[in-house]
Design an enzyme around this catalytic site. Structure first.
Site, PDB file in Angstrom:
ATOM      1  N   PHE A 111     -12.344  28.267 -14.424  1.00 46.72           N
ATOM      2  CA  PHE A 111     -10.988  28.047 -14.939  1.00 46.72           C
ATOM      3  C   PHE A 111     -10.919  28.152 -16.462  1.00 46.72           C
ATOM      4  O   PHE A 111      -9.856  28.445 -17.016  1.00 46.72           O
ATOM      5  CB  PHE A 111     -10.459  26.689 -14.465  1.00 46.72           C
ATOM      6  CG  PHE A 111     -10.850  25.497 -15.290  1.00 46.72           C
ATOM      7  CD1 PHE A 111     -10.012  25.004 -16.281  1.00 46.72           C
ATOM      8  CD2 PHE A 111     -12.052  24.833 -15.065  1.00 46.72           C
ATOM      9  CE1 PHE A 111     -10.357  23.894 -17.037  1.00 46.72           C
ATOM     10  CE2 PHE A 111     -12.407  23.719 -15.805  1.00 46.72           C
ATOM     11  CZ  PHE A 111     -11.562  23.251 -16.794  1.00 46.72           C
ATOM     12  N   LYS A 112     -12.032  27.939 -17.140  1.00 46.61           N
ATOM     13  CA  LYS A 112     -12.017  27.999 -18.595  1.00 46.61           C
ATOM     14  C   LYS A 112     -11.611  29.382 -19.106  1.00 46.61           C
ATOM     15  O   LYS A 112     -11.119  29.515 -20.225  1.00 46.61           O
ATOM     16  CB  LYS A 112     -13.386  27.625 -19.157  1.00 46.61           C
ATOM     17  CG  LYS A 112     -13.922  26.266 -18.721  1.00 46.61           C
ATOM     18  CD  LYS A 112     -13.109  25.121 -19.274  1.00 46.61           C
ATOM     19  CE  LYS A 112     -13.596  23.774 -18.789  1.00 46.61           C
ATOM     20  NZ  LYS A 112     -14.836  23.327 -19.384  1.00 46.61           N
ATOM     21  N   ASP A 113     -11.814  30.414 -18.287  1.00 47.12           N
ATOM     22  CA  ASP A 113     -11.429  31.767 -18.701  1.00 47.12           C
ATOM     23  C   ASP A 113      -9.935  31.867 -19.003  1.00 47.12           C
ATOM     24  O   ASP A 113      -9.522  32.642 -19.868  1.00 47.12           O
ATOM     25  CB  ASP A 113     -11.761  32.786 -17.601  1.00 47.12           C
ATOM     26  CG  ASP A 113     -13.242  33.086 -17.493  1.00 47.12           C
ATOM     27  OD1 ASP A 113     -13.914  33.139 -18.532  1.00 47.12           O
ATOM     28  OD2 ASP A 113     -13.731  33.268 -16.358  1.00 47.12           O
ATOM     29  N   THR A 144     -17.333  26.084 -20.156  1.00 46.08           N
ATOM     30  CA  THR A 144     -16.687  26.405 -21.433  1.00 46.08           C
ATOM     31  C   THR A 144     -17.523  27.402 -22.232  1.00 46.08           C
ATOM     32  O   THR A 144     -16.990  28.362 -22.800  1.00 46.08           O
ATOM     33  CB  THR A 144     -16.464  25.139 -22.272  1.00 46.08           C
ATOM     34  OG1 THR A 144     -15.480  24.327 -21.635  1.00 46.08           O
ATOM     35  CG2 THR A 144     -15.980  25.470 -23.673  1.00 46.08           C
TER      36      THR A 144
END
Length: 462
Positions: A111-113, A144
């Site tokens: 999800f950090k993308d 991250t």
């Protein structure tokens, strides 16, 4: 829109200066002076928007026109052009009460993308238009680091150093960071845990002379742009559910550093009519204890099957506490000072009632995490990574009769095959991940010693 520090001792800043500051110079976190509220009519208009269009709409309330619309649009569309799903964050229906928002379709499968591919483009833009030297410094519990490196590798005018806890991230997470051989990337593998890495980062950003001399910029969720970018998929997910304005929609979020769930809190304050925000943690359950008892006290560190949430000191907790105390910077500063000197703070009475109105929380045990992976693989032919499994377990705990839930899938299961294998499931790796195992690694293992880390940074930045 201006931005201020939670601790009240920083002159109000514009959008770009807030991005560049990262951690506020008084040790606090930057927040908008006033949170814009989106009307129900505007929300209805947003239902037909693509993810990229929605992103532009939301950011238009925060950028103060400091970035020309065409430049911002180019950054947004470039950021998401390499995602494997055209929707960017597709919504998958599991059963009649549960949807999973798949946040793992970016280049590093996490999800950090979603935020960090945009931040890479934004930092590159700022470096060019302002002639800024940008040295990004961050700590990671796994995801991250890979996403940040991917977002800025090879970009002119930018160098990035990421600290990760040695041997305490998954093998795929480690490889995604350390197989990058670009000259503007430095990986430091620190003998310690994530909280140790994060503490060094905060100390270096608090050293204003060091921060200024080496042009340090933040990529962690202490940077408000990370938070803001993540609000987009809260709105997007909610608006994708047919008839959501007539349903009670809960959102369950795997959370370690409080950044992702705080983005949901911000979205709710902006007018997104979410019913419950559910915090899913693991056995490092400081956030669950806070919600249930009002005590925020870092405990002993535990290694779990969901390592990205193996965190005891949640950076973004301060932002939430700021709003909980009525945006009173003096009161917030007193709490943070007490946390520093006494090792804990306690909320009681009406304030605790407000916390429990804002959130539900569950600390998921290791075995429960594995059992959830096995259950959903068997019953729905849907494979969960261990962090998402914690989110699903929390959904099962708190979703009421007649309510609908969205659980965030924060990573692709291939990133955590060590945990998946314990359930007896053999998965096939995506080609991009499988290829990592044949590449050489580039990292420097260092002691958990600030002076040692500083010497590595000086050599890299100079």
């Amino acid at each position: 829109m201006e931005y201020i520090s939670t601790r009240g001792n920083v002159k109000a800043k514009g959008f770009i200066d807030t991005v560049l500051m990262g951690l506020a110079d008084d040790g606090g976190l930057m927040v908008p002076f006033q949170i814009p509220v989106i009307s129900p009519e505007k929300l209805a208009e947003w239902r037909s928007l693509s993810f990229q269009e929605l992103f532009l709409e939301i950011f238009s309330y925060y950028t103060n026109d400091e970035i020309p619309y065409d430049a911002l649009k180019e950054m947004v569309y470039t950021s998401y052009s390499n995602f494997r799903a055209p929707e960017v964050t597709p919504l998958h229906k599991v059963n009649n009460s549960l949807y999973v928002l798949e946040l793992f379709h970016g280049p590093t499968f996490a999800f950090k993308d979603v935020a960090l591919q945009f931040m890479g483009e934004l930092y590159s833009y700022i470096a060019k238009v302002r002639g800024e030297i940008i040295h990004i410094l961050g700590a990671t519990s796994g995801d991250t680091g890979a996403a940040a490196i991917q977002g800025v590798r090879g970009k002119e005018g930018i160098k990035i150093c990421i600290l990760h806890p040695h041997g305490k991230v998954s093998k795929v997470q480690e490889l995604q960071m350390t197989t990058v051989d670009d000259s503007n990337v430095l990986n430091l593998s620190v003998e310690g845990n994530f909280d140790d890495c994060q503490k060094v980062i905060k100390e270096l950003f608090a050293d204003l002379d060091f921060k200024g001399k080496y042009h340090l910029r933040a990529i962690n969720s202490i940077n408000f742009v990370r938070i803001l970018a993540q609000t987009v998929y809260y709105f997007y997910a909610y608006l994708q559910i047919e008839g959501s304005d007539e349903k009670k929609i809960n959102i369950s979020v795997p959370s370690g550093n409080f950044g992702n769930i705080f983005s949901g809190y911000l979205a709710k304050k902006m007018g997104l009519p979410v019913n419950k925000l559910i915090i899913a943690t693991n056995e490092n359950n400081i956030l669950e204890r806070f919600v249930n008892t009002g005590e925020y006290k870092p405990g002993s560190f535990t290694s779990t099957y969901s390592p990205s949430m193996d965190i005891q000191v949640a950076s973004n907790f301060e932002r939430y506490l700021y709003y909980l105390v009525g945006e009173d910077a003096e009161k917030l500063s007193a709490y943070m000072s007490k946390l520093q000197t006494e090792g804990k703070i306690t909320i009681a009475g009406e304030a605790l009632q407000q916390v429990q109105a804002d959130f539900a929380a569950l600390g998921v045990k290791n075995q429960q995490c594995l059992d959830t992976i096995g259950k959903y693989n068997e019953e729905y032919d849907y494979l969960l990574d261990p962090h998402t499994a914690c989110g699903i377990a929390a959904y099962e705990q708190f979703n009421g009769a007649g309510e609908t839930a969205i659980t965030f899938a924060t990573a692709h299961p291939a990133k955590f095959d060590e945990s998946i294998a314990l359930v007896g499931i053999k998965q096939e790796f995506p080609e991009q991940i499988a290829a990592l195992f044949s590449l050489p690694q580039h990292q420097t293992v260092v002691e958990h010693d600030k002076d040692v880390i500083v010497r590595e940074l000086q050599a890299f930045y100079e």
